[in-house]
Each structure stands twice: as C-alpha cells, then as structure tokens.
Design an enzyme around this catalytic site. Structure first.
Site, PDB file in Angstrom:
ATOM      1  CD  GLU A 263      -2.855   1.360   2.271  1.00 54.17           C
ATOM      2  OE1 GLU A 263      -3.648   2.317   2.269  1.00 54.17           O
ATOM      3  OE2 GLU A 263      -2.778   0.534   3.194  1.00 54.17           O
ATOM      4  CB  CYS A 297      -1.306   6.913   2.159  1.00 53.95           C
ATOM      5  SG  CYS A 297      -2.266   5.737   3.120  1.00 53.95           S
TER       6      CYS A 297
END
Length: 499
Positions: A263, A297
C-alpha cells in the site's frame, strides 16, 4: 473513552523498550538505542533498540519454527478467533497508554490517537469473525469417480513493515487478518513510532497467542526493513509506505519470489460538482487534507471543482481552514498536530515554496505555524494549479491542497485520473447517477461519495497503478495471506493404464 477524562502530559523521562521475539522481551544488550523526541514538544519520549541483521535472522527462524510445528496454523478458526477477541479486549484495557505513546511519537492529536486505538480493537474483533468464515470450495461436478476440493492455506512467514503516520491503526489493518489466516509474523515498525507495535506484541502474548507467532524487531528501514524484504525464508512481505521505497521492496522480493502486498503513495482527488452541498463538501475537503496534518496516504490533496462554483467554494474552504485548531497534540481541543520529523517538515515547506515559484496562487497558509517547540505547518491552499507544477503531481504528505477546475464531467474524470497513483478519491454531488458514473470511472482502490477517509474493517483497501498491489481488510484481507490449493480425489477403482 472520553478524551477529556484523563490528564495528558509529557513524561518526565523517555520510556525504554527492548524488542519482542519468541514470546518474550529481549534486552538491548550492547546494541545501540534510538531516542525518539516528540515532534510537538522537542523532548525525548521513547528509546528503542537498533536491532541487527542477526536479530532479523533469529526472528525469522523463530517464526518459521512456529509456523512449521503448526502451533497456530493447526488450530481451528474458532480458537484463533478467541485469541483475537482477547487481544481486542487487551487493547481496550490499555487505550490510554497506547494513545499517549502514539500521540507523543507521531505528533497527532490525542483525540485522534484514541480513536485509532479503539478502531484497531474493532478491527481485531471483525477479524476474529473472519477467522471462522475462511473457507474453500468443493467441486462435485467432476463425475462419480472424482471429487475436487479447493482449500486455502496460510502462506507461511509474513514480514510486515509498517509506517509512521498511523502506527497502530495500519498495524491493526494487517496483523489480525494475517493471524486469522494462520500465518506467523516478523513485524518491523517505523523507527520513529515503534512503541505501540511493541506493546501489541505483549498484548497478543497475554491474550494467549503462542510464542513465536508475532515477533517485533526494531531499527532502520534501510537496514532492518531491507533485510526483512530480502530474507529467503520469508514467504510474503507486506509493506506500507512511499512508492519509492515500495519499489525497492518489490525488487528485494525477487530473491525467493516471495508474494508482495504493497500500500503505497497517493495523490488523491476530491471532485466537487456544482450540485453538491457546498458547505458539507468544503468541510470534508478541509478534513481530508488536515487530518493527521496531511500525513495521510488517502488524504484528498487535489481539489477538482466545477468552474461555475470555484470562487465560492474556494472562499468556503479558506474560511474553514482558518478555523482549524493547530497546536499541542495533548490538548483535547487540538485538531491538527505536529509534523512527524524535521525532515518531513522541511519537505513540506520546500513544496510550498515550489508552488509559489511555479506560479500557483496562494489562497491561504503557505508557512510554518509558530510554536515554542516542535514543528507545525499552517494548512495551505494553492489555486490556479496546472498539471506541470510539482505540487500538482507529486505526493507532498502534508497539509497542502491544490485546486484545479473543470467544466464538463469528462474533464473532471480526466483530471481525477491524471496521476501515476490510484489509492483513493472522493466525490461530492447530490446526483446519484452522476456519483455512480464517477465512482465507476475513477481508477482508485477506495472511493467515497459525499464523505472522505471514512471506512471500517468490512471493506477492502488497496491501490491501483503505482499505489500498490493486493488488498487488506475484509475477508479479502484474510485471503491475501493464503495460498490456494486444488486437490483431486479419485473414487472407486482405477482403470489400468498399463495392461
């Protein structure tokens, strides 16, 4: 818990930790220690061990032994679920301790830290159910003489590398699912936010997790993290962090062709149509870029707004930005805390200066926030941003929002997808047809409609394009850490091939 129910203070001295392998604490011995200073207060709060490659080798051997003797993988799903539920209770019992350490090490507001610790406990509870739900398939359509089975088996030893921005929450989005699948773990937290990962090892051990199933080795990413990614006896590596480092992890995995879950970065659009509830959309946009001081993020760093309302919406966003409460993370009223490191703080300020040089129009912010200690940045908005500007395309990882405008739906979709990333996106509109068309066309792993950064453990997370591979959370998050095996069972007598 109520964030106002406790008195939150900086400790008089730094708390010292060993590392955790084979069900017990290991002392630092002659290994050097890393001292972590609170990014908001400038005083030392934790000291952790700088482990060696030999420590990684030992931890992997321990995890391998624990996997191969089936002390965990051989248990029924119900027994694994019981341990995960006890771990959730253990987390809840230590919310204040965990949250304070999280806030001190990361600089995030204490209220947010409490929410993330409690959210982590929720994930463990969900994963307990997933441990019971994991199953394979049977194929009864192969004729009377054959039965086919598809089984899911734990992949083995998982190397887990987690980041500094959400140390406990991201850990909780992975660990219980890896354990639910029956795997063993060697975990390497960020060197600047290691405390809560170490305490999770203790909580899991107290919950009855067998020794050697969850191990924590601390140290630098460039040395210890890289050694874990390269290790030939690790079956899978799960990494959360920047796309640049993720690329090096992917390359490191080639030695033994280990499975990789990544990720990575994002440059996430917030698409606002003229028919949206503008006040609610503005509030969501401000939350999306200021949450965790923009060090998120999936934060919405690119505002893509319909031209007919752009001026009005810009004013709404700027007005709300001005009211965001910045300051001491231990003040329950604080909404935006400190930047995690001096290096990250400098990077954010450099991007702000680049935006000014490149010709973007500064709407608000654009400077450091004054403080007696620590590092803070004012929420910053740039308008009239073009795709050639670095602030438009590069992940800043700070409270910096760029504004671009569109006139048609197709143009909005083109701008939203004009990035190497595909982690998340938000859509603001009162038209269901438009929202549906938009979330189908935007290439991102998570899409929110009339909300942002809002999710639970039931749904998967992950990225498209250079935002990563694989999926975490939900039943997908358990399946991610399994291998699929097909078995054919012949029934009755075999017809001879050799007569």
């Amino acid at each position: 818990m109520d964030v106002n129910s406790a008195v939150w203070t900086v400790p008089a001295r730094a708390r010292e930790f060993g590392f955790f392998v084979d069900g017990q604490w290991a002392e630092a011995g002659d290994r050097p220690m890393s001292e972590r200073k609170s990014p908001a207060h400038g005083v030392a709060v934790t000291r952790t061990v700088r482990c060696t490659k030999a420590d990684i080798d030992h931890a992997v051997r321990v995890a391998r032994t624990a996997f191969e003797d089936r002390r965990w993988s051989g248990l029924p799903g119900g027994e694994r679920a019981s341990v995960l539920l006890k771990a959730a209770a253990g987390i809840r019992a230590r919310v204040e301790e965990l949250a304070l350490l999280e806030s001190l090490e990361s600089g995030k507001p204490i209220g947010q830290a409490i929410g993330e610790i409690e959210g982590g406990a929720n994930i463990f509870e969900y994963a307990a159910g997933a441990a019971r739900a994991l199953h394979g398939d049977a194929f009864n359509n192969l004729g009377d003489n054959m039965l086919g089975l598809v089984t899911r088996e734990p992949i083995g030893v998982v190397g887990l590398i987690t980041p500094w921005n959400f140390p406990f929450f991201i850990l909780s989005e992975r660990v219980p699912f890896i354990l639910a699948a029956g795997c063993t773990i060697v975990s390497k937290p960020s060197e600047v936010t290691s405390a809560t990962t170490l305490l999770l090892a203790e909580i899991l051990s107290d919950a009855g997790l067998p020794a050697g199933v969850f191990n924590v080795v601390t140290g630098s990413g460039s040395e210890i993290g890289q050694a874990l990614a390269e290790h030939a006896d690790v079956d899978m590596i799960s990494f959360t962090g920047s796309t640049a480092v993720g690329r090096s992890v992917l390359l490191a995995s080639a030695g033994n062709f280990k499975k990789v879950g990544l990720e990575l970065g994002g440059k996430n659009p917030q698409v606002v149509f003229a028919d949206a509830n503008l006040d609610e959309a503005a509030d969501g946009v401000v939350f999306g870029i200021c949450f965790n001081a923009g060090q998120c993020c999936v934060g919405g760093s690119r505002l893509v707004v319909e031209k007919s309302i752009a001026a009005e919406f810009e004013a709404l966003v700027a007005a709300k930005m001005a009211r965001v409460r910045i300051g001491d993370p231990l003040d329950p009223n604080t909404q935006m805390g400190a930047i995690v490191t001096a290096a990250q703080n400098a990077t954010i300020l450099d991007y702000i200066e680049a935006g000014k040089r490149e010709g973007a129009r500064l709407v608000c912010g654009g400077e450091a926030y004054p403080s007696d200690a620590g590092q803070f940045v004012r929420p910053t908005v740039f308008a009239d941003v073009t795709r050639e500007m670095s602030i438009a395309s590069e992940e800043i990882f700070g409270p910096v929002l760029t504004i671009s405008t569109f006139e048609t739906f197709d143009e909005a979709m083109a701008i939203a997808n004009d990035t190497i990333y595909g982690l998340a996106a938000s859509i603001w509109t009162s038209n269901l047809d438009k929202a549906t068309d938009a979330f189908r066309r935007i290439r991102a792993g998570r899409v929110w409609v009339n909300t942002t950064i809002n999710n639970g453990p039931e749904l998967p997370l992950g990225g498209f394009k250079q935002s990563g591979t694989g999926r975490e959370a939900g039943i997908y998050g358990v399946e991610e850490y399994t291998e699929v095996k097909a078995t054919h069972i012949a029934l009755g007598r075999r017809e001879p091939w050799v007569s």
